[in-house]
Design a protein around this motif. Structure first.
Motif, PDB file in Angstrom:
ATOM      1  N   PRO A 217      48.531 -14.957  79.405  1.00  0.00           N
ATOM      2  CA  PRO A 217      49.626 -15.825  80.117  1.00  0.00           C
ATOM      3  C   PRO A 217      49.309 -17.195  79.994  1.00  0.00           C
ATOM      4  N   GLU A 218      48.249 -17.627  79.446  1.00  0.00           N
ATOM      5  CA  GLU A 218      48.529 -18.989  79.286  1.00  0.00           C
ATOM      6  C   GLU A 218      49.283 -19.688  78.238  1.00  0.00           C
ATOM      7  N   LEU A 219      49.256 -18.587  77.287  1.00  0.00           N
ATOM      8  CA  LEU A 219      50.296 -18.984  75.837  1.00  0.00           C
ATOM      9  C   LEU A 219      51.822 -19.097  76.868  1.00  0.00           C
ATOM     10  N   PHE A 220      52.310 -18.179  77.428  1.00  0.00           N
ATOM     11  CA  PHE A 220      53.496 -18.197  78.305  1.00  0.00           C
ATOM     12  C   PHE A 220      53.810 -19.129  78.979  1.00  0.00           C
ATOM     13  N   VAL A 221      52.652 -19.691  79.788  1.00  0.00           N
ATOM     14  CA  VAL A 221      52.800 -20.596  80.915  1.00  0.00           C
ATOM     15  C   VAL A 221      52.884 -21.999  79.677  1.00  0.00           C
ATOM     16  N   GLU A 222      52.260 -22.012  78.904  1.00  0.00           N
ATOM     17  CA  GLU A 222      52.431 -23.505  77.824  1.00  0.00           C
ATOM     18  C   GLU A 222      53.829 -23.324  77.421  1.00  0.00           C
ATOM     19  N   MET A 223      54.272 -22.379  76.913  1.00  0.00           N
ATOM     20  CA  MET A 223      55.785 -22.224  76.314  1.00  0.00           C
ATOM     21  C   MET A 223      56.787 -22.744  77.446  1.00  0.00           C
ATOM     22  N   ASP A 224      56.616 -22.251  78.621  1.00  0.00           N
ATOM     23  CA  ASP A 224      57.519 -22.557  79.684  1.00  0.00           C
ATOM     24  C   ASP A 224      57.395 -24.013  80.028  1.00  0.00           C
TER      25      ASP A 224
END
Length: 306
Positions: A217-224
């Protein structure tokens, strides 16, 4: 006035948790819920197709939601997929979700039989009517259901005052543009395909409900965050890394859901159990896939988050 802000962000699909006998594990459900709170995601989507809902009883699905709500305590937006193989059970789950104050209910179209569009609209509207004070989302995943959300069907559903959005898990990213234009921005459009997260966001999706983001999830939060800050190059680099991880997650003999649960155990120490039959369990040789995918996720976090 709808509060769409609570849906804008990363909302992972909530994986079902089982004990050693294959029954729903309330303890596992509560632990997974706390994990998502700690990871800083916007919310969770409970009881969806990737939560193995089609292989669960109504009672199973109620137990899962009750334990999610118990642990979330208002810290997560909770979307509940309530579709079943019949309207009566679907309405029961919708009413149950509303009784627990879930933020929204969602439903795929009726499956197996290919029904006419007016029957699909009736099915969705009856489910929505069972939760009259709760937002309703259409779950569009034609590759699995065999039913597409056509412009005509969507226009009919826009007459439902509770319709709040579409979870678009179709492969054509242009569907996001079409649904956004047809709704005149009155609905939330969620990107539902993790491999095209940034493409979907650029085309107009303001939230994302994903399957593989559960383990990273951290990678998707960072992309966002990168997209919001205009850092398109970094967002693209993370997407490339994520897509390589997804390819590895999909390469096992057993189902990807089993792989993801095993990765959660390796990287996060979470006990979520196996998968429910007839989904295939992991084979012995699949542990090599699990270990490599877990390593790739850790490496990507080091590369992009530090």
């Amino acid at each position: 006035m709808r509060n769409l802000e609570k849906y804008k962000g990363i909302i992972p699909a909530f994986y079902s948790c089982y004990d050693e006998e294959g029954n729903i594990s309330p303890r596992g459900v509560q632990s997974l819920t706390r994990y998502f709170v700690e990871k800083g995601v916007k919310g969770v989507c409970v009881g969806g197709p990737f939560s193995e809902c089609m292989y669960q009883s109504v009672a199973d699905r109620k137990i899962i939601l009750e334990n999610v709500m118990l642990s979330a305590r208002g810290r997560l937006t909770v979307i509940v997929h309530t579709a079943c193989g019949n309207t009566t059970d679907s309405r029961e789950l919708a009413a149950h979700a509303e009784s627990l104050h879930a933020d929204a209910i969602a439903a795929i179209p009726p499956f197996y039989f290919h029904l006419p569009e007016h029957a699909i609209a009736d099915y969705w509207n009856e489910i929505s009517a069972a939760a009259p004070d709760t937002d309703f989302l259409i779950y569009h995943i034609p590759e699995l259901t065999g039913t597409s959300l056509t412009s005509g069907l969507f226009k009919e559903m826009l007459k439902n005052p509770r319709l709040t959005g579409v979870i678009n898990a179709s492969m054509p990213v242009r569907d996001i543009e079409i649904f956004r234009q047809l709704s005149s921005d009155s609905c939330m459009i969620f990107n539902g395909c993790d491999q095209q997260f940034i493409s979907g966001r650029i085309m107009g999706a303001e939230g994302a409900i994903g399957v593989t983001c559960v383990v990273m999830p951290e990678l998707f939060v960072e992309m966002d965050t990168c997209l919001k800050n205009g850092e398109i190059h970094k967002a693209r680099e993370i997407q490339y890394a994520v897509n390589e991880i997804i390819s590895r997650l999909c390469s096992a003999k057993g189902t990807i859901y089993g792989v993801i649960k095993a990765v959660l155990k390796v990287n996060e120490g979470l006990e979520t159990g196996g998968v429910r039959k007839p989904l295939p369990a992991l084979a012995g040789e699949d542990m090599a896939v699990v270990k490599e995918a877990a390593f790739m996720i850790r490496a990507a976090k080091t590369a992009f988050l530090t």
